[in-house]
Structure formats: structure tokens, C-alpha cells
Design a protein around this motif. Sequence first.
Motif, mmCIF file in Angstrom:
data_model
loop_
_atom_site.group_PDB
_atom_site.id
_atom_site.type_symbol
_atom_site.label_atom_id
_atom_site.label_comp_id
_atom_site.label_asym_id
_atom_site.label_seq_id
_atom_site.Cartn_x
_atom_site.Cartn_y
_atom_site.Cartn_z
ATOM 1 N N THR A 1 5.982 11.770 3.522
ATOM 2 C CA THR A 1 5.428 10.434 3.322
ATOM 3 C C THR A 1 5.481 9.633 4.618
ATOM 4 O O THR A 1 4.519 8.936 4.972
ATOM 5 C CB THR A 1 6.194 9.701 2.211
ATOM 6 O OG1 THR A 1 6.152 10.479 1.014
ATOM 7 C CG2 THR A 1 5.589 8.330 1.946
ATOM 8 N N ALA B 1 0.996 13.097 0.730
ATOM 9 C CA ALA B 1 2.457 13.078 0.671
ATOM 10 C C ALA B 1 2.989 13.766 -0.579
ATOM 11 O O ALA B 1 3.847 14.642 -0.509
ATOM 12 C CB ALA B 1 2.956 11.638 0.742
ATOM 13 N N ALA C 1 3.709 5.762 -4.708
ATOM 14 C CA ALA C 1 4.222 7.048 -5.182
ATOM 15 C C ALA C 1 4.757 6.865 -6.590
ATOM 16 O O ALA C 1 5.776 6.210 -6.797
ATOM 17 C CB ALA C 1 5.314 7.600 -4.264
ATOM 18 N N VAL D 1 2.771 2.258 0.598
ATOM 19 C CA VAL D 1 3.053 3.608 0.111
ATOM 20 C C VAL D 1 3.112 3.545 -1.399
ATOM 21 O O VAL D 1 3.953 2.841 -1.968
ATOM 22 C CB VAL D 1 4.395 4.138 0.663
ATOM 23 C CG1 VAL D 1 4.770 5.455 -0.024
ATOM 24 C CG2 VAL D 1 4.315 4.328 2.172
ATOM 25 N N SER E 1 -0.136 9.476 -5.690
ATOM 26 C CA SER E 1 0.380 8.894 -4.460
ATOM 27 C C SER E 1 -0.752 8.637 -3.485
ATOM 28 O O SER E 1 -1.810 9.276 -3.535
ATOM 29 C CB SER E 1 1.424 9.802 -3.802
ATOM 30 O OG SER E 1 0.814 10.884 -3.129
#
Length: 298
Positions: free
Chosen positions: A215, A126, A101, A99, A105
Motif C-alpha cells: 500500500t 495494494a 482499504a 488510501v 481498495s
Amino acid sequence: MVDAGGTAPRVGCYTLDGTLLSCATGAAGAAHHDDDAARGLTAGVAGIGRPGSNQGVGRDGAWAASFYPLDLLDCPRTFVNDAVVAHRGALLGQAGIVVVAGTGSMVLAIDKNGAEVESGQFQHYAGAARHVAFDVVHQVLAGRAEPADGELVTRILGHWGAADVDALRRALRQREDASPHDVKRAFGNVAPVVTELADTSPLADRALRRLAEITADGVLLLAPLLQRTPVPVSLAGSLALDPAFSTRLAVALDVPGATPVRVVPPALGPLAGAGFLALRRLGAPLGPEVVRRLGSSG
């Protein structure tokens, strides 16, 4: 190796045993080495996309290569999305999900065969640091701030030099002609205030939980593709690594009936991940000592 995300691109030069010889950070990167030192270039560049994704608008490695006209650098070159180098560094080349971010993102899965799938291929996005700020500012303008949100509101007003909420509304309207990049920066700079006050401001807490849940949806969309349980999930980027977000994300990922996942700390940062990927593609040994040296570079 290059980690060229949306905030502060970094360039590093590694030896074949993983030692970082030099590193530079700035608005743009360029590196020149003698012929004997040139071995391989791996650049992780934001904006490289995949067919079917709602991110990257179809840009490929050739598009990214045009930003690195290093004609004197005679070596194999690899250009991938910056999430790929973050993934490879965080999980040391193993299957799993990353992930990212920060300024931008992405939720990216890479399986044991090296196949890449991002949540954007399922038309999911997300959001990043600025989206948390969009949320809280919208809630303030909509009149949803509570007394406990007082410090958050004060600091948001101060960020735009506004005396009150009406003045904030006027200040934002006066910026209607600002470039998209200026807007990203202006709102993105508010995100650290939101994470700082997440445990005292109900409004900040709700905004972070909402983004964490969105997310988590992206992660859980991809997790069944990895065919392993629990699926390791690592994080990269200033917002993703902030405990105010990461703890809420861990809660949002705990969904009964979903493919089990487990958040794990990143083994290497994105720049070292680019080094890891370049060394692996060159067939260089990648034992524990090499990984340790890469890790010491940040």
C-alpha cells in the motif's frame, strides 16, 4: 448523497447548510423527496474506473447511474468512484492522497486542480481485507505457522468448520465453485481476526506488514504528483482505519529519499464526503459550521 462501497451502501439527505435530515443503510439504496427538497445527488460508487487503470474495467458514471433510476429526482447528479467521496470528505476538498482499504481498495491522489490519478494507472494494486486473509491462510496451509500463531490457526479453522489443517485444505477445495463475491466475503470476514491478533501472532503481523508495504508503494508512486510536502494522506475503510494496519502503514511510508508524506485523520467520513462534494458543486457555502454539521452525520 450516496456512499456505495463494497460493504454497506449508505444514503443520506442533507440540507444546504450541511444538516443531515435522514440516513439509511442497506444492501441497496433509494430515496424519494418532494420537488422543493431535491437539490443534488452525488454518489460514490465502487467500480468506476479511469483510462489506463487496472481497476474498474473502464466503467464510467453512466454505468453507475443505471443503478439509480430515480426518475422523480429532478436535480444535478454526479457519479464518481467511492474513493473520490472518501478523499473529498477526508481532506475537505484539498490536494492529497486517500488510501481506501475495506472490501475493496484504491490509492487515489487528487491535486489542487482537481485532477485525479490512482495507483492503478501505474498498474499497482495494494489489496484489501480479503488479501490479508488470503495471505495468512496460505501461510497456514504451507506449514509456516509457529506455536505463537496457535490462536490464529484455531480461529481460522473454526471459521471454516475444519478440525485441522488438512480438513481446512479439503474445505477450501470444496468451495472451488463458489462465486467470487462469496469468496470475498468468506475471506474478508477473517481479516478482523488477523488485525485483532496482529501483536501476538507473528504470521498475522507479517501479513499486515506485507500489505502495508505494498500500500505504501502505491502512496509513494503518487506523492510526487501533488507538488507539496509533506503530502497529506488520509485513510478510509474498515481495514485502513484499523490501528493494526494504520500503524504499520505509517512505518512503511517512512522511506528515506521518497517524497515526504504525513498520515492525517479523516475530517469527514465517505457519506459526509459525498455531501461535501454535492454542496460544493452546487456552490453552497462550506464554512466551518457546515463542515461541523456534515461531520456529525458520520
